[in-house]
Design a protein around this motif. Structure first.
Motif, mmCIF file in Angstrom:
data_model
loop_
_atom_site.group_PDB
_atom_site.id
_atom_site.type_symbol
_atom_site.label_atom_id
_atom_site.label_comp_id
_atom_site.label_asym_id
_atom_site.label_seq_id
_atom_site.Cartn_x
_atom_site.Cartn_y
_atom_site.Cartn_z
ATOM 1 N N SER A 154 0.864 -1.197 0.000
ATOM 2 C CA SER A 154 0.000 0.000 0.000
ATOM 3 C C SER A 154 0.894 1.239 0.000
ATOM 4 O O SER A 154 2.026 1.203 0.494
ATOM 5 C CB SER A 154 -0.901 0.009 1.235
ATOM 6 O OG SER A 154 -0.151 0.418 2.363
ATOM 7 N N PRO A 155 0.377 2.360 -0.539
ATOM 8 C CA PRO A 155 1.171 3.593 -0.496
ATOM 9 C C PRO A 155 1.559 3.983 0.934
ATOM 10 O O PRO A 155 2.689 4.422 1.167
ATOM 11 C CB PRO A 155 0.230 4.625 -1.135
ATOM 12 C CG PRO A 155 -0.634 3.820 -2.058
ATOM 13 C CD PRO A 155 -0.858 2.526 -1.350
ATOM 14 N N ALA A 156 0.654 3.799 1.894
ATOM 15 C CA ALA A 156 0.961 4.185 3.281
ATOM 16 C C ALA A 156 2.110 3.323 3.828
ATOM 17 O O ALA A 156 3.024 3.830 4.483
ATOM 18 C CB ALA A 156 -0.288 4.039 4.144
ATOM 19 N N ALA A 157 2.056 2.017 3.541
ATOM 20 C CA ALA A 157 3.137 1.128 4.015
ATOM 21 C C ALA A 157 4.446 1.501 3.325
ATOM 22 O O ALA A 157 5.522 1.436 3.922
ATOM 23 C CB ALA A 157 2.768 -0.326 3.729
ATOM 24 N N CYS A 158 4.344 1.915 2.067
ATOM 25 C CA CYS A 158 5.542 2.251 1.294
ATOM 26 C C CYS A 158 6.269 3.447 1.902
ATOM 27 O O CYS A 158 7.488 3.417 2.067
ATOM 28 C CB CYS A 158 5.164 2.526 -0.161
ATOM 29 S SG CYS A 158 6.501 3.248 -1.108
ATOM 30 N N VAL A 159 5.516 4.495 2.232
ATOM 31 C CA VAL A 159 6.196 5.702 2.711
ATOM 32 C C VAL A 159 6.889 5.422 4.050
ATOM 33 O O VAL A 159 8.001 5.893 4.300
ATOM 34 C CB VAL A 159 5.234 6.922 2.761
ATOM 35 C CG1 VAL A 159 4.288 6.876 3.938
ATOM 36 C CG2 VAL A 159 6.020 8.217 2.756
ATOM 37 N N VAL A 160 6.254 4.613 4.875
ATOM 38 C CA VAL A 160 6.864 4.255 6.166
ATOM 39 C C VAL A 160 8.157 3.469 5.910
ATOM 40 O O VAL A 160 9.209 3.734 6.512
ATOM 41 C CB VAL A 160 5.865 3.439 7.024
ATOM 42 C CG1 VAL A 160 6.541 2.863 8.255
ATOM 43 C CG2 VAL A 160 4.657 4.297 7.402
ATOM 44 N N ARG A 161 8.094 2.517 4.979
ATOM 45 C CA ARG A 161 9.285 1.699 4.657
ATOM 46 C C ARG A 161 10.403 2.559 4.060
ATOM 47 O O ARG A 161 11.568 2.459 4.456
ATOM 48 C CB ARG A 161 8.885 0.598 3.659
ATOM 49 C CG ARG A 161 10.061 -0.190 3.117
ATOM 50 C CD ARG A 161 9.648 -1.235 2.103
ATOM 51 N NE ARG A 161 8.941 -0.723 0.936
ATOM 52 C CZ ARG A 161 9.511 -0.060 -0.076
ATOM 53 N NH1 ARG A 161 10.802 0.199 -0.056
ATOM 54 N NH2 ARG A 161 8.783 0.363 -1.100
ATOM 55 N N GLU A 162 10.024 3.428 3.128
ATOM 56 C CA GLU A 162 11.049 4.242 2.452
ATOM 57 C C GLU A 162 11.753 5.173 3.434
ATOM 58 O O GLU A 162 12.967 5.342 3.375
ATOM 59 C CB GLU A 162 10.412 5.050 1.313
ATOM 60 C CG GLU A 162 10.058 4.214 0.089
ATOM 61 C CD GLU A 162 11.280 3.901 -0.785
ATOM 62 O OE1 GLU A 162 12.331 4.513 -0.590
ATOM 63 O OE2 GLU A 162 11.145 3.025 -1.669
ATOM 64 N N VAL A 163 10.974 5.792 4.323
ATOM 65 C CA VAL A 163 11.590 6.727 5.285
ATOM 66 C C VAL A 163 12.514 5.949 6.238
ATOM 67 O O VAL A 163 13.588 6.426 6.607
ATOM 68 C CB VAL A 163 10.499 7.527 6.044
ATOM 69 C CG1 VAL A 163 11.099 8.315 7.202
ATOM 70 C CG2 VAL A 163 9.775 8.464 5.091
ATOM 71 N N ARG A 164 12.125 4.740 6.577
ATOM 72 C CA ARG A 164 12.985 3.917 7.436
ATOM 73 C C ARG A 164 14.275 3.561 6.688
ATOM 74 O O ARG A 164 15.367 3.686 7.215
ATOM 75 C CB ARG A 164 12.228 2.642 7.848
ATOM 76 C CG ARG A 164 12.887 1.906 9.010
ATOM 77 C CD ARG A 164 12.141 0.633 9.363
ATOM 78 N NE ARG A 164 12.054 -0.270 8.236
ATOM 79 C CZ ARG A 164 10.929 -0.723 7.702
ATOM 80 N NH1 ARG A 164 9.764 -0.353 8.199
ATOM 81 N NH2 ARG A 164 10.951 -1.539 6.671
ATOM 82 N N GLU A 165 14.126 3.180 5.406
ATOM 83 C CA GLU A 165 15.312 2.768 4.639
ATOM 84 C C GLU A 165 16.220 3.954 4.305
ATOM 85 O O GLU A 165 17.436 3.858 4.387
ATOM 86 C CB GLU A 165 14.880 2.102 3.329
ATOM 87 C CG GLU A 165 14.304 0.723 3.522
ATOM 88 C CD GLU A 165 13.687 0.146 2.235
ATOM 89 O OE1 GLU A 165 13.090 -0.916 2.317
ATOM 90 O OE2 GLU A 165 13.799 0.795 1.167
ATOM 91 N N GLU A 166 15.592 5.079 3.926
ATOM 92 C CA GLU A 166 16.392 6.223 3.451
ATOM 93 C C GLU A 166 16.989 7.023 4.598
ATOM 94 O O GLU A 166 18.126 7.479 4.532
ATOM 95 C CB GLU A 166 15.514 7.167 2.613
ATOM 96 C CG GLU A 166 15.083 6.597 1.285
ATOM 97 C CD GLU A 166 14.112 7.526 0.540
ATOM 98 O OE1 GLU A 166 13.487 8.401 1.180
ATOM 99 O OE2 GLU A 166 13.993 7.364 -0.686
#
Ligand code: COA
Length: 346
Positions: free
Chosen positions: A238-250
């Protein structure tokens, strides 16, 4: 080798070609057939056609190809064949003569051939390569239960011009096209998919430092313009899960996706396909926490708290428009803004 069988489905019969069929079928060749098979002439000569019929018998004996004349209510109406690419894979081809088109005979004949090929030839997969402009043939393959699998660029030549071909395939273990699961899979294979990007707006928790209205932008390794943190949404994410994952990774920061601030559709640009960007409110964060964050070196060169005076020339024009729209909406209860190319659409 056993004799080539005759296959039946109600008023439709697939049977081996005989030399006697040439007289009726040869004049039924038309421009459509010549166009899509890249034949040099519309109607083959009597000798060529007879040789072709004889070849269908040899190919059956060799087990390299099974070609059937399609008969409907006693009339020869077309031809279908399956060529053995290897012992498990057959490549399909078909034609229906002009007077008999538009009656569902092509897909019924192809489906009958496919079912037989799975049973009698023990094939594990059948496929067809169709020019995307040959809409009737793409539909024929889909109605016969094949799924669209992809596009081969410049895979074939028609009239001396390289052309793309759509690959459609059906595996023996696929759900039957008459079942709901099989029909859904077939239809799903034809529908467009859109790229989704999820980004987030992070603001400093103390309004005085570094300033109100400031948002966190990333300076990226692979492009000049600064951008909001986030990235491309994975399949089934989901887009919401994606932004959380990306901010954690980046940025090595744990955030929660808050309300959706904006949906921004970006048209195709510089070779990238169009995309839909979901911009979430990620709330506020301690400035010190950001300073101490371990950035993902591969992608992120640095992070910056930026305000309206910093954006011009630093962010892509469509993102500048987006950031200004978000800035204007800030503090007002405007819900989610819808934008196209960064411009709000009212
Ligand atoms: C392709 C061909 C076999 C279709 O024959 P047909 O008997 O008219 O096909 P059907 O009646 O079974 O129809 C199959 C589907 O194609 C659709 N169709 C037929 N003509 C069409 C056209 N000109 N444009 C778009 N769709 C078309 C039909 O509506 C049907 O789809 P639907 O059931 O979802 O409505 C025939 O046009 C032909 O022989 N063409 C030349 C040879 C050829 O292209 N062979 C394939 C090379 S890969």
């Amino acid at each position: 080798m056993t004799d080539q069988p005759t296959l039946r489905d109600g008023d439709l019969v697939l049977r081996p070609w005989t030399l006697d069929d040439s007289g009726v079928t040869r004049p039924l060749h038309d421009r459509e057939i010549a166009r899509w098979f890249d034949f040099p002439v519309v109607e083959p000569s009597a000798q060529e056609h007879r040789e072709w019929i004889l070849r269908t018998a040899t190919e059956w004996s060799d087990r390299t190809k099974a070609t059937f004349l399609v008969e409907w209510r006693g009339q020869p109406v077309g031809t279908v064949d399956v060529r053995m690419q290897d012992p498990a894979v057959g490549v399909l081809s078909w034609a229906v003569y002009a007077p008999y088109r538009g009656r569902g005979l092509a897909w019924r004949a192809v489906r009958l051939l496919v079912e037989w090929a799975f049973d009698a030839l023990d094939l594990q997969r059948v496929e067809a390569h169709v020019n995307p402009e040959n809409r009737a043939s793409v539909r024929t393959a889909l109605r016969a239960g094949l799924r669209r699998e992809g596009l081969l660029r410049g895979n074939a030549a028609l009239a001396g011009v390289r052309q793309d071909t759509v690959v459609l395939g059906r595996r023996r273990e696929d759900a039957h096209p008459d079942t709901r699961e099989g029909f859904t899979a077939m239809l799903d294979s034809t529908l467009p998919t859109k790229r989704a990007i999820a980004q987030g707006v992070l603001r400093p928790s103390s309004p005085d430092s570094p300033g109100t209205g400031h948002v966190l932008l990333c300076e990226l390794v692979y492009k000049r313009e600064w951008d909001l943190p986030g990235g491309v949404v994975d399949a089934h994410e989901s887009p919401a899960a994606c932004v959380v994952r990306e901010v954690r990774e980046e940025l090595d920061l744990v955030v929660t996706a808050g309300p959706l601030l904006a949906v921004n559709w970006l048209p195709a640009l510089h070779g990238w396909g169009d995309a839909t960007v979901f911009v979430f409110d990620l709330g506020t964060i301690d400035v010190d926490l950001v300073e101490r964050a371990r950035l993902q070196q591969r992608e992120i060169r640095g992070v910056h708290w930026t305000g309206p005076d910093d954006w011009k020339g630093r962010v892509a024009p469509y993102n500048e428009r987006l950031l200004r729209a978000l800035d204007t909406a800030r503090g007002h209860d405007r819900g989610t803004i819808y934008l196209e190319d960064g411009t709000p659409v009212s």
